[in-house]
Design a protein around this motif. Structure first.
Motif, PDB file in Angstrom:
ATOM      1  N   VAL A  13       0.860  -1.190   0.000  1.00  0.00           N
ATOM      2  CA  VAL A  13       0.000   0.000   0.000  1.00  0.00           C
ATOM      3  C   VAL A  13       0.888   1.230   0.000  1.00  0.00           C
ATOM      4  O   VAL A  13       2.058   1.179   0.413  1.00  0.00           O
ATOM      5  CB  VAL A  13      -0.952   0.048   1.215  1.00  0.00           C
ATOM      6  CG1 VAL A  13      -1.902  -1.127   1.225  1.00  0.00           C
ATOM      7  CG2 VAL A  13      -0.169   0.123   2.522  1.00  0.00           C
ATOM      8  N   ALA A  14       0.329   2.341  -0.451  1.00  0.00           N
ATOM      9  CA  ALA A  14       1.056   3.610  -0.435  1.00  0.00           C
ATOM     10  C   ALA A  14       0.080   4.732  -0.119  1.00  0.00           C
ATOM     11  O   ALA A  14      -1.080   4.700  -0.555  1.00  0.00           O
ATOM     12  CB  ALA A  14       1.729   3.867  -1.784  1.00  0.00           C
ATOM     13  N   ASP A  15       0.550   5.705   0.634  1.00  0.00           N
ATOM     14  CA  ASP A  15      -0.242   6.896   0.925  1.00  0.00           C
ATOM     15  C   ASP A  15       0.193   7.999  -0.029  1.00  0.00           C
ATOM     16  O   ASP A  15       1.348   8.448   0.001  1.00  0.00           O
ATOM     17  CB  ASP A  15      -0.027   7.363   2.367  1.00  0.00           C
ATOM     18  CG  ASP A  15      -0.778   6.501   3.376  1.00  0.00           C
ATOM     19  OD1 ASP A  15      -1.765   5.863   2.967  1.00  0.00           O
ATOM     20  OD2 ASP A  15      -0.371   6.468   4.548  1.00  0.00           O
ATOM     21  N   VAL A  16      -0.752   8.436  -0.870  1.00  0.00           N
ATOM     22  CA  VAL A  16      -0.484   9.496  -1.839  1.00  0.00           C
ATOM     23  C   VAL A  16      -1.124  10.788  -1.335  1.00  0.00           C
ATOM     24  O   VAL A  16      -2.303  10.808  -0.962  1.00  0.00           O
ATOM     25  CB  VAL A  16      -1.048   9.134  -3.229  1.00  0.00           C
ATOM     26  CG1 VAL A  16      -0.769  10.255  -4.227  1.00  0.00           C
ATOM     27  CG2 VAL A  16      -0.431   7.820  -3.721  1.00  0.00           C
ATOM     28  N   VAL A  17      -0.356  11.845  -1.317  1.00  0.00           N
ATOM     29  CA  VAL A  17      -0.864  13.127  -0.840  1.00  0.00           C
ATOM     30  C   VAL A  17      -1.889  13.672  -1.833  1.00  0.00           C
ATOM     31  O   VAL A  17      -1.620  13.783  -3.028  1.00  0.00           O
ATOM     32  CB  VAL A  17       0.286  14.140  -0.672  1.00  0.00           C
ATOM     33  CG1 VAL A  17      -0.268  15.508  -0.259  1.00  0.00           C
ATOM     34  CG2 VAL A  17       1.291  13.642   0.343  1.00  0.00           C
ATOM     35  N   ALA A  18      -3.073  13.970  -1.316  1.00  0.00           N
ATOM     36  CA  ALA A  18      -4.116  14.609  -2.125  1.00  0.00           C
ATOM     37  C   ALA A  18      -4.133  16.084  -1.725  1.00  0.00           C
ATOM     38  O   ALA A  18      -4.688  16.460  -0.688  1.00  0.00           O
ATOM     39  CB  ALA A  18      -5.469  13.954  -1.875  1.00  0.00           C
ATOM     40  N   ARG A  19      -3.521  16.926  -2.513  1.00  0.00           N
ATOM     41  CA  ARG A  19      -3.261  18.314  -2.120  1.00  0.00           C
ATOM     42  C   ARG A  19      -4.524  19.115  -1.850  1.00  0.00           C
ATOM     43  O   ARG A  19      -4.525  20.027  -1.026  1.00  0.00           O
ATOM     44  CB  ARG A  19      -2.425  19.006  -3.201  1.00  0.00           C
ATOM     45  CG  ARG A  19      -1.004  18.478  -3.330  1.00  0.00           C
ATOM     46  CD  ARG A  19      -0.229  19.288  -4.363  1.00  0.00           C
ATOM     47  NE  ARG A  19       1.158  18.849  -4.457  1.00  0.00           N
ATOM     48  CZ  ARG A  19       1.571  17.875  -5.252  1.00  0.00           C
ATOM     49  NH1 ARG A  19       0.700  17.238  -6.002  1.00  0.00           N
ATOM     50  NH2 ARG A  19       2.844  17.537  -5.305  1.00  0.00           N
ATOM     51  N   ARG A  20      -5.605  18.808  -2.553  1.00  0.00           N
ATOM     52  CA  ARG A  20      -6.815  19.616  -2.409  1.00  0.00           C
ATOM     53  C   ARG A  20      -7.849  18.945  -1.506  1.00  0.00           C
ATOM     54  O   ARG A  20      -8.960  19.452  -1.379  1.00  0.00           O
ATOM     55  CB  ARG A  20      -7.422  19.892  -3.791  1.00  0.00           C
ATOM     56  CG  ARG A  20      -6.487  20.661  -4.716  1.00  0.00           C
ATOM     57  CD  ARG A  20      -7.115  20.858  -6.083  1.00  0.00           C
ATOM     58  NE  ARG A  20      -8.214  21.798  -6.029  1.00  0.00           N
ATOM     59  CZ  ARG A  20      -9.073  22.006  -7.037  1.00  0.00           C
ATOM     60  NH1 ARG A  20      -8.950  21.298  -8.160  1.00  0.00           N
ATOM     61  NH2 ARG A  20     -10.052  22.885  -6.918  1.00  0.00           N
ATOM     62  N   MET A  21      -7.510  17.839  -0.891  1.00  0.00           N
ATOM     63  CA  MET A  21      -8.447  17.151  -0.017  1.00  0.00           C
ATOM     64  C   MET A  21      -8.280  17.660   1.409  1.00  0.00           C
ATOM     65  O   MET A  21      -7.158  17.779   1.911  1.00  0.00           O
ATOM     66  CB  MET A  21      -8.223  15.641  -0.066  1.00  0.00           C
ATOM     67  CG  MET A  21      -9.273  14.846   0.693  1.00  0.00           C
ATOM     68  SD  MET A  21      -9.262  13.078   0.279  1.00  0.00           S
ATOM     69  CE  MET A  21      -7.772  12.542   1.116  1.00  0.00           C
ATOM     70  N   ARG A  22      -9.415  17.944   2.056  1.00  0.00           N
ATOM     71  CA  ARG A  22      -9.375  18.472   3.420  1.00  0.00           C
ATOM     72  C   ARG A  22     -10.723  18.241   4.092  1.00  0.00           C
ATOM     73  O   ARG A  22     -11.725  17.952   3.423  1.00  0.00           O
ATOM     74  CB  ARG A  22      -9.033  19.961   3.418  1.00  0.00           C
ATOM     75  CG  ARG A  22      -9.936  20.800   2.505  1.00  0.00           C
ATOM     76  CD  ARG A  22      -9.510  22.233   2.471  1.00  0.00           C
ATOM     77  NE  ARG A  22     -10.211  22.976   1.439  1.00  0.00           N
ATOM     78  CZ  ARG A  22     -10.386  24.287   1.459  1.00  0.00           C
ATOM     79  NH1 ARG A  22      -9.916  25.011   2.469  1.00  0.00           N
ATOM     80  NH2 ARG A  22     -11.017  24.898   0.484  1.00  0.00           N
ATOM     81  N   PRO A  23     -10.789  18.395   5.405  1.00  0.00           N
ATOM     82  CA  PRO A  23     -12.075  18.245   6.086  1.00  0.00           C
ATOM     83  C   PRO A  23     -13.061  19.332   5.657  1.00  0.00           C
ATOM     84  O   PRO A  23     -12.669  20.481   5.413  1.00  0.00           O
ATOM     85  CB  PRO A  23     -11.699  18.393   7.567  1.00  0.00           C
ATOM     86  CG  PRO A  23     -10.242  18.066   7.643  1.00  0.00           C
ATOM     87  CD  PRO A  23      -9.668  18.562   6.354  1.00  0.00           C
TER      88      PRO A  23
END
Length: 254
Positions: A81-91
């Motif tokens: 598995v890998a965690d990819v940064v989603a730059r525009r994703m936020r709460p």
């Protein structure tokens, strides 16, 4: 942004050897870390380790069961598995905190469990310039390789806003003054003629179950998409496309 943002609100978790390698070799993406199952070997694993090393991405080892938990998928993680940064994703609440910079028009997905539909909606909404796509953690397909594939990779760059569930999101949005609209074939007002405010949320529900009761009770108005030749409805992703590009047309025409 909130001081303690859950990793689920920052990263897209990719699993499977080919998807992880593709993420590592896509220079537009930032990979936070890779986790390999103990005992995972083979040429693909070697390629993943080399690609991670080339980009200085940390590689961790974990038990096979732990990797399955991280992937959220018991059959197709293939030990990586890998965690990819989603730059525009936020709460969602972070996005709404500053009224002057808060999103204008948004989508809220409620009960959409088919990855292909979710992926295509993410792609279309992003292409049409929708300000935010509220994607609950529960009741909607997770952002996994199937969603990423259906979005043609746009899921990594989409303006995704996370909430625990659609009902909580609907409550939060109405508290912040956003009226909720739903698409309803029986609505008298049609999408192309209705007056729609610049700050509004459009709810897309399950094709089989419709909107959840928690969301339904907060809908302020309903609009229809005109149908011809006896057609009753569109697939939800097709309906979303019509909606998103009608909103874009309005923004262009002023």
């Amino acid at each position: 942004m909130s001081e303690h943002v859950s990793p689920r609100d920052r990263f897209v978790t990719v699993y499977g050897r080919k998807p992880v390698l593709e993420a590592l070799t896509d220079l537009e993406l930032r990979v936070d870390k890779v986790v390999l199952a103990e005992g995972a070997t083979g040429s693909a694993i070697k390629d993943i380790k080399e690609a991670a090393a080339d980009r200085a991405v940390p590689v961790q080892r974990a038990g096979a069961h732990r990797v399955k938990i991280l992937a959220g998928n018991g059959r197709h993680d293939q030990g990586v598995v890998a965690d990819v940064v989603a730059r525009r994703m936020r709460p969602l609440e972070d996005a709404l905190a500053d009224h002057a910079r808060a999103p204008g028009r948004m989508l809220l997905l409620d009960g959409l469990t088919t990855p292909a539909n979710v992926g295509m909606i993410l792609r279309t909404a992003t292409a049409a310039g929708i300000d935010g796509i509220v994607l609950p953690h529960r009741g909607v397909a997770n952002i996994d390789p199937l969603v990423v594939k259906a979005s043609a990779g746009v899921a990594f760059h989409a303006p995704i806003l996370r909430s625990s569930d659609a009902g909580t999101a609907a409550e939060t949005l109405t508290e912040f003054g956003y009226p909720l609209y739903s698409l309803d074939a029986r609505a008298e007002s049609n999408l192309f003629e209705a007056e729609l405010p610049d700050r509004a949320v459009f709810v897309l529900g399950s094709e089989t179950a419709g909107l959840s009761p928690e969301v339904e009770q907060r809908v302020a108005d309903r609009v229809s998409i005109p149908m011809r030749a006896g057609t009753e409805s569109l697939n939800v992703s097709a309906a979303a496309s019509v909606l998103c590009y009608e909103l874009l047309r309005r923004s262009i025409s002023g």
